[in-house]
Design a protein around this motif. Sequence first.
Motif, PDB file in Angstrom:
ATOM      1  N   GLU A 199      -3.816 -14.835  -2.897  1.00 33.37           N
ATOM      2  CA  GLU A 199      -3.263 -15.987  -2.205  1.00 33.37           C
ATOM      3  C   GLU A 199      -2.348 -16.785  -3.126  1.00 33.37           C
ATOM      4  O   GLU A 199      -2.710 -17.091  -4.260  1.00 33.37           O
ATOM      5  N   PRO A 277      -1.820  -6.021   6.579  1.00 33.56           N
ATOM      6  CA  PRO A 277      -0.741  -6.952   6.927  1.00 33.56           C
ATOM      7  C   PRO A 277      -0.521  -7.986   5.824  1.00 33.56           C
ATOM      8  O   PRO A 277      -1.462  -8.413   5.159  1.00 33.56           O
ATOM      9  N   ASN A 279      -0.070 -11.410   3.965  1.00 35.83           N
ATOM     10  CA  ASN A 279      -0.566 -12.795   4.058  1.00 35.83           C
ATOM     11  C   ASN A 279      -1.797 -12.962   4.938  1.00 35.83           C
ATOM     12  O   ASN A 279      -2.124 -14.083   5.320  1.00 35.83           O
ATOM     13  N   GLU A 280      -2.486 -11.871   5.259  1.00 32.87           N
ATOM     14  CA  GLU A 280      -3.700 -11.972   6.056  1.00 32.87           C
ATOM     15  C   GLU A 280      -4.963 -11.643   5.265  1.00 32.87           C
ATOM     16  O   GLU A 280      -6.068 -11.914   5.725  1.00 32.87           O
ATOM     17  N   ARG A 282      -6.622  -8.912   4.661  1.00 31.54           N
ATOM     18  CA  ARG A 282      -7.585  -8.077   5.357  1.00 31.54           C
ATOM     19  C   ARG A 282      -6.972  -6.698   5.597  1.00 31.54           C
ATOM     20  O   ARG A 282      -5.741  -6.548   5.608  1.00 31.54           O
ATOM     21  N   SER A 284      -6.350  -4.298   8.370  1.00 32.11           N
ATOM     22  CA  SER A 284      -6.338  -4.388   9.834  1.00 32.11           C
ATOM     23  C   SER A 284      -6.732  -3.079  10.497  1.00 32.11           C
ATOM     24  O   SER A 284      -7.321  -3.082  11.578  1.00 32.11           O
TER      25      SER A 284
END
Length: 324
Positions: A199, A277, A279-280, A282, A284
């Motif tokens: 982040e 993805p 900026n997520e 995770r 997906s």
Amino acid sequence: MTYCVAFLLDAGLVFASDSRTNAGVDYISTYSKMHVFQPAPDRLFVLLAAGNLATTQAVLNQIQRDLRRHGVGPMGSAVPGMPVGSGPGITGEAVDPPLQTSVFVGLGATAPAPVAAVAPEAGHPTAGTAAAHGPPSVAADPPQEQGDEPANLVTARYLFEAADYVGRMSVAVQEQHRATLHQSGASVEATFILGGQIEGDRHGLYLIYPQGNAVMATRETPFLQIGESKYGKPPLDFVGHCGLSLEDAARLCLISQVITRRSNLSVGPPFELALMPANELRISRRIKLAKGAPEIGRSMQVWAACMQEGLRRLPRFAWEEDPL
């Protein structure tokens, strides 16, 4: 041997790997080459491995040991005697059969969105020199005090610091066994691709050489390969670019795997694909395609048909146009 590829996209990251190891024509086995780590809610890493299997497993064990030292346990389990971390809890993998992966997460917090369920079936490095989307800013970072512990997956502030950490682990393991393996004529070297995001930093990919140094994927060179890379490289060169969707890049990486399998018996299914993805923080989608999976056969049929059609449409030679 093996073949792994990862693709840097504006939309995120795509990872693909085979699962075959080859210690001779009479000893072929299956090991996952894709490992996912989420030691805290603000970071997610995917590590692809190729080379000496003992070296790659030792590096993974070292990483897991360091995570436990920081109070991070496998699949959210508590580490006796360690302080509770601030991680996201268990990341659910709704994949059947279960994938062989190392998902490490912090303890005692709310779980993020689970990985979506998907189909149950299941070294020639590429170099780059510039940042994937421009160099990260470091102006706001406090100076690191002399004697501070080197960065690891928990403490790294940037992805390149995490790549440096994996490189140091790899070199240390290789040095420990180099002399004895050299006497038997075996190679101790291993190569890794580390991708992910922390982040505040951009998502990215790094290819980590056996010597411990690393290069990053760029917009000009958006994919990185390790292992038996030469057979599956042409489709990536001709069709791949940063603007692809995650799904199109996954299809491209899969056909790269299938073509490599067709040309080299040391590469084979199960093939693993993971989509991350931007900026997520995770994964997906993650799938594991075993031998005989319809996605593998259909992909090869469509690709071969396109190649045959392309051959028919190539320009004619002069003697074909006017044979007399």
